[in-house]
Scaffold this motif. Sequence first.
Motif, PDB file in Angstrom:
ATOM      1  N   ARG A  27      34.504  38.720  42.690  1.00  0.00           N
ATOM      2  CA  ARG A  27      35.881  39.173  42.639  1.00  0.00           C
ATOM      3  C   ARG A  27      36.195  39.953  41.363  1.00  0.00           C
ATOM      4  O   ARG A  27      37.364  40.181  41.042  1.00  0.00           O
ATOM      5  N   GLY A  28      35.149  40.352  40.615  1.00  0.00           N
ATOM      6  CA  GLY A  28      35.355  41.242  39.479  1.00  0.00           C
ATOM      7  C   GLY A  28      35.300  40.610  38.120  1.00  0.00           C
ATOM      8  O   GLY A  28      35.601  41.268  37.111  1.00  0.00           O
TER       9      GLY A  28
ATOM     10  N   LYS B 126      40.970  28.091  47.191  1.00  0.00           N
ATOM     11  CA  LYS B 126      41.227  28.603  48.536  1.00  0.00           C
ATOM     12  C   LYS B 126      41.203  30.128  48.556  1.00  0.00           C
ATOM     13  O   LYS B 126      40.633  30.736  49.480  1.00  0.00           O
ATOM     14  N   LEU B 127      41.797  30.746  47.545  1.00  0.00           N
ATOM     15  CA  LEU B 127      41.790  32.211  47.483  1.00  0.00           C
ATOM     16  C   LEU B 127      40.365  32.745  47.344  1.00  0.00           C
ATOM     17  O   LEU B 127      40.009  33.763  47.941  1.00  0.00           O
TER      18      LEU B 127
ATOM     19  N   ALA C 168      40.973  34.699  34.199  1.00  0.00           N
ATOM     20  CA  ALA C 168      41.166  36.116  34.514  1.00  0.00           C
ATOM     21  C   ALA C 168      41.573  36.283  35.974  1.00  0.00           C
ATOM     22  O   ALA C 168      42.444  37.105  36.307  1.00  0.00           O
ATOM     23  N   PHE C 169      40.943  35.499  36.856  1.00  0.00           N
ATOM     24  CA  PHE C 169      41.303  35.570  38.274  1.00  0.00           C
ATOM     25  C   PHE C 169      42.721  35.052  38.496  1.00  0.00           C
ATOM     26  O   PHE C 169      43.499  35.623  39.275  1.00  0.00           O
ATOM     27  N   GLN C 170      43.074  33.960  37.818  1.00  0.00           N
ATOM     28  CA  GLN C 170      44.415  33.404  37.962  1.00  0.00           C
ATOM     29  C   GLN C 170      45.476  34.368  37.456  1.00  0.00           C
ATOM     30  O   GLN C 170      46.532  34.544  38.085  1.00  0.00           O
ATOM     31  N   LEU C 171      45.215  35.020  36.326  1.00  0.00           N
ATOM     32  CA  LEU C 171      46.155  35.999  35.792  1.00  0.00           C
ATOM     33  C   LEU C 171      46.318  37.181  36.741  1.00  0.00           C
ATOM     34  O   LEU C 171      47.401  37.764  36.846  1.00  0.00           O
TER      35      LEU C 171
ATOM     36  N   ASP D 277      41.728  40.880  43.187  1.00  0.00           N
ATOM     37  CA  ASP D 277      40.516  40.836  42.365  1.00  0.00           C
ATOM     38  C   ASP D 277      40.879  40.963  40.888  1.00  0.00           C
ATOM     39  O   ASP D 277      41.966  41.433  40.527  1.00  0.00           O
ATOM     40  N   VAL D 278      39.932  40.561  40.042  1.00  0.00           N
ATOM     41  CA  VAL D 278      40.122  40.706  38.592  1.00  0.00           C
ATOM     42  C   VAL D 278      40.054  42.189  38.250  1.00  0.00           C
ATOM     43  O   VAL D 278      39.069  42.857  38.598  1.00  0.00           O
TER      44      VAL D 278
END
Length: 445
Positions: free
Chosen positions: A296-297, A342-343, A320-323, A351-352
Amino acid sequence: METPAFEEIAPEGDCDCPGCRLRRSVPPHSPNGPTVTRPAAHRALIVATAASAAVGAGQAAALPAAAHAPGIPGVVAGDEPDTPQGTRSPLHGAGGAPAPSTAAVETPATTRAQIINRAKKWVAAKVPYSMSTYWSDGYRQDCSGYVSMAWGLTGNEWTGSLGKFADPISKEELLPGDMLLFHNPANPQSGSHVVIFGGWTDHTHTYYTAYEQTPPHTVKRTTPYAYWSNSSRYLPYRYKGLGTAAEEPAPAAEEPAPQAKGPEAAVATRFPGAASFGPGANNKFVTQLGRMLVERGAQRHYTTGPGPRWSEADRRATRAFQLAQGWRGAEADGLPGAGTWKLLVTGRGKDVPAASRGAAGPPSHGVPGFPGGAMFRPGANNTYVTQLGRQLVKKGFGKHYRTGPGPRWGEADRRSVEAFQRAQGWRGGAADGYPGPETWRRLFS
């Protein structure tokens, strides 16, 4: 009073991984003793992958091998190659003398199982990396010597000549025993490296097992396809000698893991619980989390892995993904919850985003945030290296620069950092020439 040596402690994600272990000196002699011909170059740098498809078999062999001398007295700092590698040479016998070749063919017959088994021997022995030292089997202890050994070649090749012993193949055709090669014909010392392909580790063919010779010693590790850096320039090749030997399957451990079905598949997608993540966690779910984050980056947050042991790299990648989802505060603490999981497993959410050029970590008391030790190592090329070099010059530690400073990490940068660290009264490992958080803070304060 003697000045105490200050030992820098970098974040876990920057100091407990093979990438950061590149900072350490290569042992000067082979532990097997009698086959060492010359002391290994101090801090011998890493790697060399073989020829690209554009560099044909005959062309690759004709490329000149440059002279390499990193860290040797008399060599001007900044002129050293980034990725030193030995030149073509015969096998070496006892006492360091070249051994006469008794082989009747240039590409001896072998099997995939034999290639992997030979590669594993160096991993088990932790053969020290060196571009000038030869192991007890006669092969040079750098990346191209390692592949020469695994394939059972009659001499030591380099990244510019390994291509003539192999045929180019596609990613889909890769099997254990093949090689992934990056040879830079314009500048052979800039990034060239080669590794042995050991098999896919996931059904998406995103990661594979790589056997490679890299400082400080031979390793077997999970690697993103095609490699950590210069990924698009690594090309797969198959040894020609396989066509003249009875094929054997590679060891079962190197084959892709079977797909989970039924109840087992549910385990892979169901959130395993918060206790599976965080400091001290060491399990398969941490590895799965890291791989999903990379897809996801978030790959830039990892210098190696992902792996089963929770690290600061996992926390930064998760945050980073959460942000990226627009979450803040406790929702973006870097620890995955059921919503984050889940995401990731469903492929939903955002994506990041790619890192913006020149962006650094959060500043503290006017000091720009330390970007992490991975930004300052052999092969690094980024704006932080330039920022570091300019500050060193500003502070009066720029005598080692002939040009620049610039974005490509070099020996001039390392010597300048070392001089600054010694000026703080630090010695030993605290003055190794590689900046950590405390070096960065003092330099910019």
